[in-house]
Design an enzyme around this catalytic site. Structure first.
Site, PDB file in Angstrom:
ATOM      1  N   HIS A  93      -8.028  -4.897  -1.425  1.00 26.50           N
ATOM      2  CA  HIS A  93      -6.780  -4.381  -0.881  1.00 26.50           C
ATOM      3  C   HIS A  93      -6.059  -5.398  -0.016  1.00 26.50           C
ATOM      4  CE1 HIS A  93      -4.169  -0.984  -0.284  1.00 26.50           C
ATOM      5  NE2 HIS A  93      -4.229  -1.087   1.027  1.00 26.50           N
ATOM      6  N   SER A 108       0.842  -1.185   0.000  1.00 24.27           N
ATOM      7  CA  SER A 108       0.000   0.000   0.000  1.00 24.27           C
ATOM      8  C   SER A 108       0.892   1.255   0.000  1.00 24.27           C
ATOM      9  CB  SER A 108      -0.955  -0.037   1.193  1.00 24.27           C
ATOM     10  OG  SER A 108      -1.979   0.903   1.041  1.00 24.27           O
ATOM     11  N   ASP A 124      -9.675  -3.712  -5.544  1.00 26.87           N
ATOM     12  CA  ASP A 124      -9.117  -2.865  -4.498  1.00 26.87           C
ATOM     13  C   ASP A 124      -9.756  -1.478  -4.548  1.00 26.87           C
ATOM     14  OD1 ASP A 124      -7.521  -1.502  -2.669  1.00 26.87           O
ATOM     15  OD2 ASP A 124      -5.676  -2.449  -3.357  1.00 26.87           O
TER      16      ASP A 124
END
Length: 696
Positions: free
Chosen positions: A665, A545, A630
């Site tokens: 995610h 991320s 995501d």
């Protein structure tokens, strides 16, 4: 045999490349060419885009095929370190004891409760294995039992996009009610009447939680009452009850500002603001025993605790009285009010620890015996007790759940997380301090198998996150043991951008100081090499991320320092994303990265954005992962980055791109599925480091 070698066990097909389509990304500060912009498809249905993702997955399959035996071995080793029929420590709330329990081989747990005692017969509230059947992704998030213990509301996601569906069922019969609420945050609270549910609705475009709604059981969700709407799209929202259950509070917050409004749980209709928002003013309030206790940065950069009585709360901040002093070295992270004392979760010297503060002013620190560790407050739903539950762990010590008595100092172990086949005595953890190029001392937590020779030959796996003020704390990971047993040194670089060393640590690692995060990471690597913990040519790095942004920046800035890099769901197209307010999270993050509509931020972000700085040069071996669904870092950011890398990178080091077509995610759901996915990149890394043999 290494994938980057000329004599591969299996020759893969040519790496997939994708067509370029000229496009200009416009902004108030000029336009930029983005030939791969077309890979963005918000519907996720474009045939050409999907064909490219399929080609990348096919190439990854072929490239990684020689490592399938190692991948299977790593997965088997990891699973062998997991107690499959494990249970959590039960906790008490409102006359019941709650716990989760995994059956052997199950990817999802049962969530159970027992009436009156932890040893009473169990009733299953959620059979997650059954609920997950038929879904390629499943996540049960927040759930809340009604005050009369008769019903439960919960949030579930079966897509991976974090657009939750709220449901309610009768706990006696198991019947699920027909009133289902879609596109909500995983945040739900009951009012005292046992028939009104408060929840946070998401904006259908940006997926930002922006409205607090009240749903009355038996009515249509379309008729739900609007209790509050947050107009400022730079703020996030949550809702919760206070520790004593007397109030329901709506919290809104940004990087630099908070605001909290509360109403009696018996009548949650008119909410009163505790203190109005202002830039650089943050606070979080809880209630216990006729007073509010508040964590705030008002005149305290590292936060302090203040208190105000119910009678004086309407007077605002002028009535707040200090419970703890401001400190330059102690950072207060969280707190939990109890009857007669407050439990404080704080950081000092890079470690997270617990301190108990009595109403009489006595401060009681909870001690630790290791140089690098993590304590954290655990579930403490009952506050009329002298016992505080917390967890302790390190890179060597498995997570241990304790209770400590504020009156007697007695401490008891409730559970040591089982790690079969693991002996902590075989491993060593250290806290070392690397000097960054500007002279700043950066804490580093390291672990290795006992017997390591400091002769500069060992391989290194280095991890960091370093954004949003989120700290990375040490813990035993069953998936890491196989790497340690193969002689790999594991290091957490506690770089600026986190909050391990206080709020100033964060301030020095975001906005126009973001480059400090990247250079800190590189300088930690060079320190560990110089100190002969590891070999210069046997270094791997990983981040996800915002940590994936770190990996992308490091790959551009210092590719020669790394043999392999793993970037999971990486935020790599910083400028384009931050120019687009329709993308989920963008507006929240102007105070994290800057608003590129302003030239100073535009130029600075452009100087480090990984996608914009890909160049014709040799990159380390790269493993990149993403999820098609995501909602945090959209799939097209890493997709475009990989496409551009394929166009420009030189050298023979492999680049593989794994796209989870049914995940978001956090990757695919399920307890074991995560370890199966991890085994793939672990095999890739170990192969590149030349340590792909059997564990010793």
């Amino acid at each position: 045999m290494m994938l980057g070698s000329q004599a591969e066990a299996q020759t893969p097909p040519p790496a997939p490349h994708v067509a370029k389509r000229p496009f200009q990304v416009t902004s108030p500060n000029g336009a930029r060419a983005d030939d791969y912009y077309w890979l963005r498809d918000d519907t996720r249905k474009d045939p050409a885009m999907l064909a490219y993702l399929a080609a990348e997955n096919g190439y990854a399959d072929a490239r990684l095929a020689p490592l399938k035996p190692l991948q299977a071995k790593l997965y088997a080793e990891t699973v062998a370190h997991i107690k499959q029929d494990d249970s959590s420590v039960p906790y008490a709330k409102n006359g019941y004891y709650y716990a989760s329990r995994f059956a052997a081989g199950a990817d999802y747990p049962l969530i159970e409760r027992r009436k009156g005692a932890a040893t009473a017969p169990a009733t299953t509230m959620f059979d997650e294995p059954a609920m997950a059947k038929g879904h390629s992704f499943f996540a049960l998030s927040d759930w809340a039992v009604s005050p009369d213990n008769a019903q439960v509301a919960w949030a579930e996601d079966t897509v991976g996009r974090r657009q939750y569906v709220l449901k309610i069922k009768d706990l006696a019969t198991g019947a699920v009610r027909s009133d289902t609420i879609a596109n909500a945050e995983p945040s739900v609270v009951w009012a005292d009447d046992n028939r009104t549910i408060l929840y946070v609705a998401k904006d259908p475009v940006t997926l930002r939680g922006y409205r607090v709604m009240a749903h009355v059981l038996g009515t249509a969700p379309a008729a739900d009452a609007l209790l509050y709407e947050e107009k400022d799209d730079t703020f996030q929202m949550g809702i919760a009850r206070t520790a004593d259950d007397r109030f329901i509070c709506i919290t809104v917050g940004s990087t630099v500002s908070d605001e909290q409004r509360c109403a009696p749980a018996s009548n949650p209709s008119a909410f009163t603001v505790l203190a109005p928002r202002a830039r650089e003013f943050r606070y979080t309030a809880d209630h216990q025993g006729g007073r509010w206790i508040i964590r705030t940065n008002r005149a305290a950069k590292n936060y302090k605790l203040v208190t105000v009585t119910d009678a004086d709360v309407a007077k605002g901040v002028t009535a707040w009285r200090d419970l703890t002093p401001a400190s330059d070295s102690v950072f207060i992270e969280r707190f939990k009010p109890f009857a007669g004392f407050v439990a404080i979760d704080q950081r000092e010297g890079g470690n997270r620890m617990i301190r108990l503060l009595t109403d009489a002013g006595t401060s009681i620190p909870v001690k630790a015996d290791e140089p690098a560790y993590r304590m954290a407050l655990d579930v403490n739903e009952e506050t009329a007790t002298p016992w505080v539950r917390y967890t302790y762990g390190s890179l060597v010590t498995p997570t241990t759940t304790y209770e400590v008595n504020v009156k007697t100092g007695a401490r008891r172990v409730l559970k040591v997380a089982p790690v079969p086949g693991y002996d902590p005595a075989n491993y060593v953890t250290e806290r070392v301090w690397a000097t960054a190029r500007d002279g700043t001392r950066v804490p580093v937590s390291i672990v290795y198998r006992k017997g390591l020779k400091r002769d500069g030959t060992a391989p290194l796996f280095q991890y960091a996150y370093g954004s949003y003020g989120m700290s990375t704390d040490p813990a035993v990971d069953p998936g890491r043991i196989g790497m340690l047993d193969r002689g790999v040194v594991y290091a957490i670089a506690h770089i600026r951008g986190g909050q391990e060393m206080g709020r100033g640590w964060y301030d020095d690692g975001h906005l126009l100081k973001k480059r400090n995060s990247f250079t800190d990471f590189i300088d930690v690597t060079r320190f560990l090499v110089a100190q002969k913990y590891v070999a210069k040519d046997r270094v791997a790095a990983m981040g996800g991320s915002a940590g994936g942004l770190l990996m992308g920046a490091v790959a551009n800035m210092a590719p020669q320092d790394y043999k392999a890099i793993v970037a999971q769901v990486p935020f790599v197209d910083v400028v384009t994303t931050m120019l687009d307010a329709s993308i989920p999270l963008t507006t929240f993050e102007y105070d994290e990265w800057g608003n590129p509509a302003q030239k100073a931020y535009y130029d600075y972000m452009l100087s480090y954005s990984p996608y914009d700085n890909v160049a014709a040069k040799a990159y380390p071996a790269l493993y990149v992962g993403t999820g098609l669904w995501d909602s945090q870092v959209q799939y097209y950011e890493p997709t475009k980055w990989v496409a551009k890398l394929r166009e420009l990178k030189t050298g023979a080091n492999p680049l593989v791109f794994r796209v989870n077509m049914e995940a978001g995610h956090g990757g695919k759901s399920g307890r074991f599925e995560r370890f199966r996915q991890n085994a793939e990149w672990q095999a890739f890394v170990l192969d590149q480091l030349g340590v792909a043999g059997a564990a010793s």
